[in-house]
Write an enzyme that holds these catalytic residues in place. Structure first.
Site, PDB file in Angstrom:
ATOM      1  N   HIS A  34       0.835  -1.195   0.000  1.00  0.00           N
ATOM      2  CA  HIS A  34       0.000   0.000   0.000  1.00  0.00           C
ATOM      3  C   HIS A  34       0.872   1.249   0.000  1.00  0.00           C
ATOM      4  O   HIS A  34       2.057   1.189   0.314  1.00  0.00           O
ATOM      5  CB  HIS A  34      -0.854   0.059   1.273  1.00  0.00           C
ATOM      6  CG  HIS A  34      -1.758  -1.100   1.494  1.00  0.00           C
ATOM      7  ND1 HIS A  34      -3.094  -1.058   1.165  1.00  0.00           N
ATOM      8  CD2 HIS A  34      -1.537  -2.314   2.038  1.00  0.00           C
ATOM      9  CE1 HIS A  34      -3.658  -2.214   1.502  1.00  0.00           C
ATOM     10  NE2 HIS A  34      -2.742  -2.994   2.035  1.00  0.00           N
ATOM     11  N   GLU A 116       2.213  -1.079   4.460  1.00  0.00           N
ATOM     12  CA  GLU A 116       2.034   0.301   4.004  1.00  0.00           C
ATOM     13  C   GLU A 116       3.396   0.961   3.810  1.00  0.00           C
ATOM     14  O   GLU A 116       4.292   0.794   4.644  1.00  0.00           O
ATOM     15  CB  GLU A 116       1.252   1.114   5.041  1.00  0.00           C
ATOM     16  CG  GLU A 116      -0.167   0.665   5.251  1.00  0.00           C
ATOM     17  CD  GLU A 116      -1.152   1.270   4.268  1.00  0.00           C
ATOM     18  OE1 GLU A 116      -0.738   2.040   3.371  1.00  0.00           O
ATOM     19  OE2 GLU A 116      -2.354   0.975   4.402  1.00  0.00           O
ATOM     20  N   HIS A 155      -2.097  -2.692  -3.727  1.00  0.00           N
ATOM     21  CA  HIS A 155      -3.492  -2.567  -3.322  1.00  0.00           C
ATOM     22  C   HIS A 155      -4.378  -2.415  -4.556  1.00  0.00           C
ATOM     23  O   HIS A 155      -5.494  -2.935  -4.612  1.00  0.00           O
ATOM     24  CB  HIS A 155      -3.620  -1.360  -2.382  1.00  0.00           C
ATOM     25  CG  HIS A 155      -4.878  -1.318  -1.595  1.00  0.00           C
ATOM     26  ND1 HIS A 155      -5.223  -0.223  -0.839  1.00  0.00           N
ATOM     27  CD2 HIS A 155      -5.882  -2.209  -1.405  1.00  0.00           C
ATOM     28  CE1 HIS A 155      -6.375  -0.436  -0.238  1.00  0.00           C
ATOM     29  NE2 HIS A 155      -6.803  -1.640  -0.566  1.00  0.00           N
ATOM     30  N   ASP A 165      -3.088   2.729  -5.114  1.00  0.00           N
ATOM     31  CA  ASP A 165      -1.773   2.601  -4.476  1.00  0.00           C
ATOM     32  C   ASP A 165      -1.160   1.207  -4.640  1.00  0.00           C
ATOM     33  O   ASP A 165      -1.899   0.256  -4.831  1.00  0.00           O
ATOM     34  CB  ASP A 165      -1.881   2.972  -2.986  1.00  0.00           C
ATOM     35  CG  ASP A 165      -2.866   2.113  -2.194  1.00  0.00           C
ATOM     36  OD1 ASP A 165      -4.024   1.976  -2.619  1.00  0.00           O
ATOM     37  OD2 ASP A 165      -2.471   1.602  -1.138  1.00  0.00           O
TER      38      ASP A 165
END
Length: 187
Positions: A34, A116, A155, A165
């Site tokens: 992400h 992330e 993602h 993303d």
């Protein structure tokens, strides 16, 4: 998930309440990459940590009011300098992918690990982030053999109608070269 053995990755554990048990007998087989910034387009600050721990000060920025209702998390966040913050242990389900599908299977949170990167779709990610990401992914591949290179996806690949993303600024070739170095098969 621990260090990659090089000693160059700073790590911190912060527990997110936004997690639960995976379905019984589920095999962890995908890594979802992400990109996130809070507020949008700004790096640093405590905002992502606050979002993942349900402590976001919604008065701190006008954008935060629009995400007040979110209850999300990731297994890990990689900051711009490569520092890693762990929020959910990989054997537990983090709430990162939302409505999602991978190769005909829905509910990707059930069988994936979410990582992330502090970044945006249109600004380059840092060399430190690629190194830390490759280190985390390598550790996951060793721990969960069902995770293979073709099962490390953005993602946008699991939620293409909703998400973009990590975006076009993410250099998949660079990530795979970093992974190859760790495996020892890079030139």
């Amino acid at each position: 998930m621990r260090g990659n053995g090089t000693g160059c990755r700073s790590e911190q554990k912060i527990s997110s309440p936004n997690q639960d048990e995976r379905p019984e007998g589920e095999t962890i087989s995908v890594v979802v990459v992400h990109g996130i910034t809070l507020p949008p387009g700004q790096f640093g600050g405590p905002w992502i940590r606050q979002l993942f721990t349900n402590t976001l000060d919604c008065a701190a920025h006008p954008f935060f009011e629009s995400i007040r209702h979110l209850r999300v998390s990731a297994h890990a966040l990689i900051r711009r300098g490569g520092e890693v913050e762990h929020y959910v242990p990989p054997h537990r389900r983090a709430w990162h992918a939302g409505i999602s599908e991978f190769r005909g299977r829905s509910a990707c949170n059930d069988f994936s690990v979410g990582i992330e990167l502090e970044g945006t779709d249109d600004l380059p990610y840092t060399p430190e982030q690629y190194r830390s990401l490759a280190g985390l992914v390598m550790e996951l591949m060793v721990r969960y053999p069902a995770i293979t290179e073709d099962r490390v996806v953005g993602h946008s690949a699991v939620a293409p109608q909703r998400k973009t993303d990590p975006g076009p600024a993410f250099d998949w070739g660079r990530f795979y070269r970093e992974l190859a170095k760790l495996r020892g098969d890079a030139p």
